[in-house]
Design a protein around this motif. Structure first.
Motif, mmCIF file in Angstrom:
data_model
loop_
_atom_site.group_PDB
_atom_site.id
_atom_site.type_symbol
_atom_site.label_atom_id
_atom_site.label_comp_id
_atom_site.label_asym_id
_atom_site.label_seq_id
_atom_site.Cartn_x
_atom_site.Cartn_y
_atom_site.Cartn_z
ATOM 1 N N TYR A 25 11.646 9.262 -7.846
ATOM 2 C CA TYR A 25 10.599 8.366 -7.345
ATOM 3 C C TYR A 25 9.853 7.725 -8.509
ATOM 4 O O TYR A 25 9.487 6.542 -8.458
ATOM 5 N N PRO A 58 0.530 2.962 -12.014
ATOM 6 C CA PRO A 58 -0.457 4.046 -12.032
ATOM 7 C C PRO A 58 0.229 5.403 -12.027
ATOM 8 O O PRO A 58 1.449 5.486 -11.859
ATOM 9 N N LEU A 82 0.816 -1.211 0.000
ATOM 10 C CA LEU A 82 0.000 0.000 0.000
ATOM 11 C C LEU A 82 0.850 1.262 0.000
ATOM 12 O O LEU A 82 0.336 2.353 -0.203
ATOM 13 N N THR A 119 -0.978 -11.523 -12.022
ATOM 14 C CA THR A 119 0.039 -10.599 -11.534
ATOM 15 C C THR A 119 1.414 -10.948 -12.071
ATOM 16 O O THR A 119 2.330 -10.159 -11.987
ATOM 17 N N ALA A 174 1.445 8.483 -7.149
ATOM 18 C CA ALA A 174 0.834 8.782 -5.860
ATOM 19 C C ALA A 174 1.976 8.965 -4.879
ATOM 20 O O ALA A 174 2.942 8.224 -4.929
ATOM 21 N N TYR A 233 -8.364 -2.764 -12.233
ATOM 22 C CA TYR A 233 -8.701 -1.956 -11.054
ATOM 23 C C TYR A 233 -10.151 -1.494 -11.152
ATOM 24 O O TYR A 233 -10.859 -1.429 -10.163
ATOM 25 N N ARG A 287 10.046 -0.785 -10.027
ATOM 26 C CA ARG A 287 9.148 -1.722 -9.345
ATOM 27 C C ARG A 287 8.313 -2.486 -10.373
ATOM 28 O O ARG A 287 8.142 -3.697 -10.303
ATOM 29 N N GLN A 343 8.620 -6.747 -11.488
ATOM 30 C CA GLN A 343 7.531 -7.725 -11.467
ATOM 31 C C GLN A 343 7.733 -8.787 -12.549
ATOM 32 O O GLN A 343 7.148 -9.861 -12.488
ATOM 33 N N ALA A 357 2.759 2.508 -2.109
ATOM 34 C CA ALA A 357 2.715 3.270 -3.350
ATOM 35 C C ALA A 357 1.279 3.497 -3.813
ATOM 36 O O ALA A 357 1.040 3.787 -4.973
ATOM 37 N N GLY A 358 0.325 3.340 -2.904
ATOM 38 C CA GLY A 358 -1.059 3.631 -3.251
ATOM 39 C C GLY A 358 -1.891 2.379 -3.489
ATOM 40 O O GLY A 358 -1.356 1.298 -3.760
ATOM 41 N N ALA A 359 -3.201 2.542 -3.391
ATOM 42 C CA ALA A 359 -4.115 1.409 -3.492
ATOM 43 C C ALA A 359 -4.068 0.772 -4.890
ATOM 44 O O ALA A 359 -4.131 -0.443 -5.034
ATOM 45 N N GLU A 360 -3.917 1.617 -5.919
ATOM 46 C CA GLU A 360 -3.919 1.088 -7.283
ATOM 47 C C GLU A 360 -2.741 0.144 -7.511
ATOM 48 O O GLU A 360 -2.883 -0.921 -8.103
ATOM 49 N N THR A 361 -1.570 0.574 -7.029
ATOM 50 C CA THR A 361 -0.387 -0.270 -7.174
ATOM 51 C C THR A 361 -0.584 -1.575 -6.420
ATOM 52 O O THR A 361 -0.294 -2.654 -6.946
ATOM 53 N N HIS A 372 -3.284 -3.085 -5.695
ATOM 54 C CA HIS A 372 -4.223 -3.935 -6.447
ATOM 55 C C HIS A 372 -3.520 -4.620 -7.606
ATOM 56 O O HIS A 372 -3.714 -5.803 -7.861
ATOM 57 N N SER A 373 -2.670 -3.855 -8.316
ATOM 58 C CA SER A 373 -1.994 -4.438 -9.479
ATOM 59 C C SER A 373 -1.006 -5.515 -9.062
ATOM 60 O O SER A 373 -0.607 -6.346 -9.868
ATOM 61 N N LEU A 374 -0.599 -5.499 -7.787
ATOM 62 C CA LEU A 374 0.319 -6.535 -7.308
ATOM 63 C C LEU A 374 -0.442 -7.725 -6.757
ATOM 64 O O LEU A 374 0.139 -8.632 -6.162
#
Lengths: 327, 262
Positions: free
Chosen positions: B150, B90, A211, B83, B93, B64, B157, B161, A213-217, A219-221
């Motif tokens: 960042y 995204p 979390l 995944t 953020a 999403y 990151r 994956q 890096a945010g909820a979207e990230t 989710h994608s993981l």
């Protein structure tokens, strides 16, 4: 990684040292008298009064700080405190009803604590239901918790207004939080919730990290966000309800514990969760030891001590704080 | 015609395909009738004015959001396989936890991680960091580096994956021109030599014309034009999409230059 593990070990060692110190501090030389002198009164003081009190401070402080750390992660907000969900206010209402009106769901030894726990659970269920319904976002949960806090605090305030003098003093002690009523039952009860909670939350450590890096990230993981939300809210509610029922609404530990923990172990939840729990335990035990000794033989409510110590320390952290960060 | 060094693709089967996607929110159509394929070895660019639906489309493709109509087909069964096939970066953020750069990149390995970190995960992280020249930052906290750095970390990151398919939402928005080129060169290498399927949204049409193999021009939630850059990025299409006139020059070095003249 090894270094952070070492830091956890150091914190655990500090906690043990502080416990021994707290066990030996008090009126006189009860500890040696109890251990080697065979003094019955000293034994009573050590084993039936001080030790359960120390264990209650450790288990309660750890529970609150652990709940705080997990909630801060899941709601992605550093200002979240387990009390924000209204659980402590619910427990306070349960306690106030028992103390002032003599109303309790339970009778016998647990008429007060049990009532507080039942009311805390009722609030927890409401928060849980809210979190489930329509997949409420972080802000909704925080704001709804805030609203519940106001409602329950108003009810407690009303009861306070009606209370007789003796009841008022009991109630004040309870609302500010104190450990003077500690017993082994409470300690065992809290540990029985704390240990499985720690294991469950640790098993979610990578999900909580995702979390960052945010909820979207996340989710994608592959993180199932709604399931994680529900699990963490449920566990945090239980932790808070148990701790608050036995020691009252001790302030600041659930907020400051995780922040100090983060300074020591960093943000990785595999280390932060146990680190925050250890911090909460050290904080509450230290504050309670001071609360016992500062105006000895008068026993201050520990909540006063945690707020007095925790508040300035929190501001210090803010001032020396890191830009752009969680403090 | 080969575009900027790309070989003509033999159209391998798509890794991800969207068929007739629509997305409706509060009775408003955000996306209407979007179909697209992501094939290995291709960089596809998603362009269009602000509010055209680029981010919503990427969110639908990543799972999403669930589209109100149509479906996204992936060559994967179940969440875990998904995944390992599809990575999504995204829009930026701000970091909410003070992880270190290496830890943040390690998050990309979550689909493979148990409680412990295996050597394979460590080397994937090291490789992703090295590819983006971030190795020197590995131990810094992600809330103490610049926004551009960042963004590179988040891209690392996504690469860590190790998926065949990458969805990137404005991955260059905080980067200087040199880093933009470096990242796009890296993405091109990934497409050509490692057969990745890449879809990225981007505002810089010149970079799109130079690096993208295919372009999708989105406006008002619909596909206005799709295909090779030279055929999509025409004055007429751009006028329709953005409402301004553009002077367009084909550069001898490859790619095109765009200048608003309205």
């Amino acid at each position: 990684m090894n270094e952070r593990f070492l830091r956890l070990l150091l914190m655990a060692a500090a906690l043990i040292g502080l416990s021994l110190l707290s066990l030996s501090l008090g009126g006189g030389n009860e500890l040696p008298a109890a251990l080697w002198g065979g003094d019955r009164i000293a034994s009573l003081i050590i084993w039936e009064i001080r030790l359960p009190r120390i264990l209650l401070a450790i288990s309660g402080g750890a529970s609150l700080a652990l709940a705080g750390a997990a909630l801060q992660a899941i709601l992605m907000n550093p200002l979240v405190d387990p009390y924000l969900l209204g659980i402590s206010a619910g427990a306070s209402l349960g306690a106030a009803l028992a103390i002032v009106l003599g109303f309790s769901f339970l009778s016998g030894a647990f008429w007060l604590v049990g009532n507080a726990f039942i009311f805390a659970l009722l609030v927890a269920l409401m928060v849980y239901a809210l979190a489930r319904s329509r997949q409420a976002g972080s802000y909704t949960i925080i704001l709804a918790g805030l609203a519940m806090n106001f409602i329950f605090s108003a009810l407690v305030g009303g009861l306070q207004y009606m209370a007789q003098e003796a009841g008022l003093r009991d109630l004040m002690f309870w609302i500010m939080g104190s450990l003077w009523n500690a017993g082994y039952t409470g300690v065992i009860f809290i540990f029985l919730i704390l240990l499985p909670s720690l294991i469950i939350l640790l098993s979610q450590a990578w999900n909580l990290n995702s979390l960052a890096a945010g909820a979207e990230t996340a989710h994608s993981l592959g993180v199932n966000l709604s399931r994680l939300h529900l699990l963490v809210v449920l566990v945090a509610c239980l932790l808070t309800a148990a701790a608050v029922s036995f020691m009252g609404a001790v302030s600041f530990v659930g907020l400051v514990g995780p922040h100090i923990g983060r300074e020591i172990t960093g943000g990785d939840h595999r280390f932060l969760l146990p680190g925050a729990a250890l911090c909460g335990a050290i904080l509450l035990l230290g504050a309670d030891t001071l609360a016992r000794l500062v105006l000895w033989p008068m026993d201050l409510p520990v909540g006063i001590m945690t707020a007095l110590l925790g508040g300035p320390f929190f501001i210090y952290l803010l001032l020396k704080g890191r830009k752009n960060s969680w403090l | 015609m080969a575009v900027d060094g790309y070989p003509e693709p033999a159209a391998p089967p798509p890794l991800l395909s969207a068929e007739g996607i629509a997305y409706r929110h509060k009775k408003q159509d955000i996306l209407t009738d979007i179909s697209l394929n992501l094939r290995p070895g291709q960089i596809k660019a998603l362009v269009g004015p602000n509010g055209a639906g680029k981010t919503t489309l990427l969110r639908c493709l990543s799972g999403y959001f669930s589209p109100s109509q149509g479906q996204v087909k992936l060559r994967a069964n179940g969440d875990r396989e998904k995944t390992r096939l599809l990575a999504y970066m995204p829009q930026q953020a701000p970091p909410s936890v003070a992880l270190s750069v290496a830890q943040a990149v390690l998050l990309g390995r979550r689909p493979y991680l148990g409680l412990t970190v295996r050597p394979a995960d460590i080397s994937a992280v090291g490789q992703a960091l090295a590819r983006l020249d971030l190795s020197a930052l590995a131990d810094k906290a992600i809330d103490r580096i610049s926004a551009g750095e960042y963004q590179l970390v988040m891209l690392a990151r996504t690469l860590a994956q190790g998926t065949a398919c990458l969805l990137l939402d404005e991955p260059l928005s905080n980067l200087d021109p040199a880093h933009q080129i470096r990242v796009l060169n890296l993405l091109r290498d990934l497409a050509l030599h490692e057969n990745k399927a890449i879809l990225l949204s981007l505002h810089d049409l010149a970079l799109v014309s130079r690096f993208a193999h295919r372009v999708i021009l989105l406006a008002g939630g619909r596909i206005l034009a799709a295909g090779e850059p030279a055929k999509v990025l025409t004055g007429e299409h751009l006028r329709k999409a953005y409402g301004i006139e553009m002077a367009i020059h084909t550069l001898p070095q490859g790619g095109m230059a765009f200048a608003p003249i309205t």
